[in-house]
Scaffold this motif. Structure first.
Motif, PDB file in Angstrom:
ATOM      1  N   UNK A 251     -11.150  11.205  -4.986  1.00 40.24           N
ATOM      2  CA  UNK A 251      -9.517  10.987  -5.662  1.00 40.24           C
ATOM      3  C   UNK A 251      -8.950  12.112  -5.148  1.00 40.24           C
ATOM      4  N   UNK A 252      -7.883  12.091  -4.140  1.00 37.32           N
ATOM      5  CA  UNK A 252      -6.915  13.022  -3.718  1.00 37.32           C
ATOM      6  C   UNK A 252      -5.606  12.531  -4.914  1.00 37.32           C
ATOM      7  N   UNK A 253      -5.274  13.719  -5.522  1.00 38.52           N
ATOM      8  CA  UNK A 253      -4.065  13.621  -6.169  1.00 38.52           C
ATOM      9  C   UNK A 253      -3.055  14.772  -6.085  1.00 38.52           C
ATOM     10  N   UNK A 254      -1.808  14.250  -5.830  1.00 47.05           N
ATOM     11  CA  UNK A 254      -0.629  15.037  -5.683  1.00 47.05           C
ATOM     12  C   UNK A 254       0.657  14.881  -6.708  1.00 47.05           C
ATOM     13  N   UNK A 255       1.786  15.331  -6.622  1.00 50.64           N
ATOM     14  CA  UNK A 255       2.699  15.509  -7.701  1.00 50.64           C
ATOM     15  C   UNK A 255       2.714  14.221  -8.128  1.00 50.64           C
ATOM     16  N   UNK A 256       3.379  13.128  -7.383  1.00 54.47           N
ATOM     17  CA  UNK A 256       3.399  11.861  -7.715  1.00 54.47           C
ATOM     18  C   UNK A 256       2.887  10.831  -7.034  1.00 54.47           C
ATOM     19  N   UNK A 257       1.777  10.983  -6.484  1.00 56.52           N
ATOM     20  CA  UNK A 257       0.896   9.979  -5.759  1.00 56.52           C
ATOM     21  C   UNK A 257      -0.600  10.643  -5.711  1.00 56.52           C
ATOM     22  N   UNK A 258      -1.341   9.312  -5.607  1.00 57.73           N
ATOM     23  CA  UNK A 258      -2.766   9.624  -5.417  1.00 57.73           C
ATOM     24  C   UNK A 258      -3.490   8.699  -4.582  1.00 57.73           C
ATOM     25  N   UNK A 259      -4.583   9.048  -3.889  1.00 58.73           N
ATOM     26  CA  UNK A 259      -5.482   8.093  -3.027  1.00 58.73           C
ATOM     27  C   UNK A 259      -6.916   8.334  -3.364  1.00 58.73           C
ATOM     28  N   UNK A 260      -7.540   7.183  -3.776  1.00 57.10           N
ATOM     29  CA  UNK A 260      -8.911   7.123  -4.162  1.00 57.10           C
ATOM     30  C   UNK A 260      -9.825   6.134  -3.118  1.00 57.10           C
ATOM     31  N   UNK A 261     -11.083   6.729  -2.955  1.00 55.05           N
ATOM     32  CA  UNK A 261     -12.018   5.818  -2.098  1.00 55.05           C
ATOM     33  C   UNK A 261     -13.504   5.981  -2.944  1.00 55.05           C
ATOM     34  N   UNK A 278     -30.435   0.325  -0.198  1.00 55.16           N
ATOM     35  CA  UNK A 278     -30.465   0.548   1.004  1.00 55.16           C
ATOM     36  C   UNK A 278     -29.092   0.358   1.487  1.00 55.16           C
ATOM     37  N   UNK A 279     -28.350   1.618   1.154  1.00 50.67           N
ATOM     38  CA  UNK A 279     -26.824   1.380   1.541  1.00 50.67           C
ATOM     39  C   UNK A 279     -26.488   1.179   2.744  1.00 50.67           C
ATOM     40  N   UNK A 280     -27.294   1.184   4.017  1.00 55.84           N
ATOM     41  CA  UNK A 280     -26.977   0.730   5.179  1.00 55.84           C
ATOM     42  C   UNK A 280     -26.879  -0.798   5.420  1.00 55.84           C
ATOM     43  N   UNK A 281     -27.545  -1.381   4.286  1.00 60.15           N
ATOM     44  CA  UNK A 281     -27.446  -2.978   4.365  1.00 60.15           C
ATOM     45  C   UNK A 281     -26.501  -3.359   3.488  1.00 60.15           C
ATOM     46  N   UNK A 282     -26.591  -3.137   2.177  1.00 58.48           N
ATOM     47  CA  UNK A 282     -25.609  -3.756   1.193  1.00 58.48           C
ATOM     48  C   UNK A 282     -24.799  -2.525   0.511  1.00 58.48           C
ATOM     49  N   UNK A 283     -23.503  -2.562   0.526  1.00 60.65           N
ATOM     50  CA  UNK A 283     -22.534  -1.498   0.266  1.00 60.65           C
ATOM     51  C   UNK A 283     -21.337  -2.177  -0.096  1.00 60.65           C
ATOM     52  N   UNK A 284     -20.663  -1.216  -0.653  1.00 55.70           N
ATOM     53  CA  UNK A 284     -18.990  -1.676  -1.277  1.00 55.70           C
ATOM     54  C   UNK A 284     -18.359  -0.583  -0.658  1.00 55.70           C
ATOM     55  N   UNK A 285     -16.987  -1.021  -0.200  1.00 57.84           N
ATOM     56  CA  UNK A 285     -16.050   0.102  -0.088  1.00 57.84           C
ATOM     57  C   UNK A 285     -14.736  -0.292  -0.882  1.00 57.84           C
ATOM     58  N   UNK A 286     -14.333   0.739  -1.508  1.00 56.63           N
ATOM     59  CA  UNK A 286     -12.896   0.286  -2.252  1.00 56.63           C
ATOM     60  C   UNK A 286     -11.846   1.635  -2.131  1.00 56.63           C
ATOM     61  N   UNK A 287     -10.586   1.122  -1.916  1.00 50.37           N
ATOM     62  CA  UNK A 287      -9.429   2.080  -1.674  1.00 50.37           C
ATOM     63  C   UNK A 287      -8.481   1.683  -2.523  1.00 50.37           C
ATOM     64  N   UNK A 288      -7.723   2.754  -2.878  1.00 50.27           N
ATOM     65  CA  UNK A 288      -6.527   2.486  -3.861  1.00 50.27           C
ATOM     66  C   UNK A 288      -5.511   3.566  -3.713  1.00 50.27           C
ATOM     67  N   UNK A 289      -4.148   3.071  -3.247  1.00 48.61           N
ATOM     68  CA  UNK A 289      -3.290   4.024  -3.291  1.00 48.61           C
ATOM     69  C   UNK A 289      -2.364   3.919  -4.690  1.00 48.61           C
ATOM     70  N   UNK A 290      -1.927   5.046  -5.147  1.00 47.01           N
ATOM     71  CA  UNK A 290      -1.095   5.057  -6.492  1.00 47.01           C
ATOM     72  C   UNK A 290       0.083   5.731  -6.095  1.00 47.01           C
ATOM     73  N   UNK A 291       1.502   4.961  -6.570  1.00 45.16           N
ATOM     74  CA  UNK A 291       2.435   5.869  -6.396  1.00 45.16           C
ATOM     75  C   UNK A 291       3.189   5.884  -7.730  1.00 45.16           C
ATOM     76  N   UNK A 292       3.279   6.979  -8.488  1.00 47.57           N
ATOM     77  CA  UNK A 292       3.836   7.137  -9.742  1.00 47.57           C
ATOM     78  C   UNK A 292       5.521   6.980  -9.785  1.00 47.57           C
TER      79      UNK A 292
END
Length: 484
Positions: A251-261, A278-292
């Protein structure tokens, strides 16, 4: 006569609950909440003020039975949440194995959590939670995409013994010298954080702890309780039966925005308790951009954009429909050899301050519904909007109230599968006269004393399980929450 009697009982119960809320709240509002004795005693010791010893509470924070100390590297707190729900008989000319029962029903769920943590140094902490979940669900949790109680155990055969809920290492990397104050919680024990920072978490956690969060529509213990009001129903987030996974978040956070993975493990089967290691077979990726940044000038707000992709042993609805037609049998989404398929989607999460004590929120979600609903619920598209009010508006700053509308849908392949008699892990009426599942939910949370909260609520569901032939259903509820 019996059905009429049961319906009358439900009506009287609902009227009693809301009349009690209306009577209690104004009476309590005539006098301010008394300060905690424990906090007063601490303030008298030495020359230190209470504000410097005990965590100060923001306007929208909850009180606890006991104070949470600030000048310590340890954390210990707890919660107990009990939700009673019932519904009267409703119209249903037919039912299937995974239908919401059309007869009178009632159930009480419980979730009790012990939160612990220790700050190892100024940038690293260890967080461990022990949980116990039990009780019952209406129709064992089946028959609704937007289930009425997010606290239920989705598999009644699971052990009722306490289990490890969360266990994670939280590391903060400073990317600036200036600091901001941090309100200590069970998820973050630091008193202050770098304004610009990178936060890494590794271990066992629940994805909604850190993604798709909403200040007025995410907390089943004090706010709404429907699955698709508190979370984006189309976000089929990685989770076992109890809602937890193992992985890593950045989770990267700055003054008025953030981005998490997040990178996380998926379950072996739909709604399964066991994860695939076995993460090389079954896995999930999630991304979120937040603008405050608010949509209304000079008023605060937040915009969150979510995207996810899952790789797991999921079936394809169209393939199973064709296979069933070829063999003249009922389609079964699990009738396939082990194979990894992909599910993906996105979501939008908005919240906007309208006044100091009134906040509006909205969510929209979509996923490629051609792939089996696997981990959260059977929703391929959702739209939700609502209002959350802080009781400070009527001189009850610990009270809360809210109302929301949710509309859920599934794609054509998913509809055909259910109409042909197929079963999902939540839905299956035997056949289907498709219509969007529409839900209206409201609640009022009353602060009784210190960490004790009571909340009457009600949900009205049209086309339960996307079936125009069944319902509508009225589900009143009563919640008791204790914060330690």
């Amino acid at each position: 006569m019996k059905k009429r009697s049961q319906l009358a009982d439900i009506t009287r119960y609902l009227l009693f609950v809301f009349c009690a809320a209306a009577a209690i709240a104004p009476a309590l509002a005539q006098q301010p909440d008394a300060p905690s004795t424990a906090k007063s005693d601490i303030a008298k010791q030495g020359d230190t003020t209470a504000a410097s010893v005990v965590d100060p509470l923001p306007d929208d924070a909850t009180e606890a039975m006991f104070p949470h100390f600030k000048d310590t590297r340890f954390w210990l707190s707890g919660q107990a949440n009990f939700i009673f729900q019932t519904h009267p008989p409703f119209h249903a000319p037919y039912s299937g194995p995974n239908s919401l029962g059309s007869h009178y029903d009632k159930a009480t769920s419980r979730v009790m959590t012990l939160y612990t943590g220790v700050r190892l140094n100024n940038s690293t902490e260890l967080l461990v939670d022990i949980e116990e979940a039990g009780g019952a669900a209406l129709s064992t949790g089946l028959g609704l995409a937007g289930n009425t109680d997010l606290d239920i155990v989705r598999n009644p055969s699971l052990s009722k013994a306490p289990y490890l809920g969360r266990a994670m290492v939280h590391k903060v990397f400073a990317l600036s010298k200036d600091k901001i104050e941090n309100q200590r919680t069970a998820f973050s024990l630091f008193e202050e954080l770098p304004r610009r920072r990178l936060e890494i978490r590794i271990g066992k956690f629940s994805m909604p702890d850190f993604f798709d969060v909403n200040s007025v529509g995410s907390d089943t213990h004090l706010q709404f309780i429907n699955w698709t009001t508190d979370n984006n129903g189309a976000w089929d987030y990685a989770a076992d039966t109890r809602g937890y996974t193992v992985g890593v978040t950045a989770d990267f956070e700055d003054r008025n925005w953030g981005f998490r993975f997040a990178e996380a493990l998926m379950p072996k089967v739909a709604n399964g308790i066991d994860l695939v290691w076995k993460p090389w077979q079954a896995h999930a990726e999630n991304l979120e951009y937040e603008l405050r940044d608010g949509l209304i000038p000079n008023k605060s707000g937040v915009i969150r954009l979510l995207a996810f992709t899952n790789y797991a042993n999921m079936g394809i609805y169209r393939d199973q429909i064709a296979l069933a037609e070829e063999n003249h049998v009922t389609p079964n989404i699990t009738n396939h050899p082990w194979r990894i398929t992909r599910k993906y989607g996105f979501g939008i999460n908005l919240e906007q301050k309208l006044t100091h004590n009134l906040t509006a929120f909205a969510r929209f979600g979509w996923n490629n519904g051609k792939t089996e609903s696997f981990a959260y619920t059977e929703v391929d598209q959702t739209f939700a909007e609502g209002l959350g009010a802080n009781g400070a508006w009527w001189h009850r700053k610990q009270d809360r109230a809210g109302v929301a509308f949710v509309s859920n849908a599934i794609c054509k392949d998913h509809q055909t599968y259910l109409a042909d008699g197929g079963l999902g892990f939540l839905l299956g009426d035997g056949k289907l006269n498709y219509g969007r599942e529409n839900i209206v939910e409201s609640y009022y949370t009353i602060h009784v004393w210190r960490g004790i909260y009571l909340a009457p609520g009600v949900q009205h569901i049209v086309n339960p399980g996307y079936n125009r032939d069944r319902g509508p259903v009225l589900v009143p509820s009563f919640r008791a929450h204790v914060e330690f």
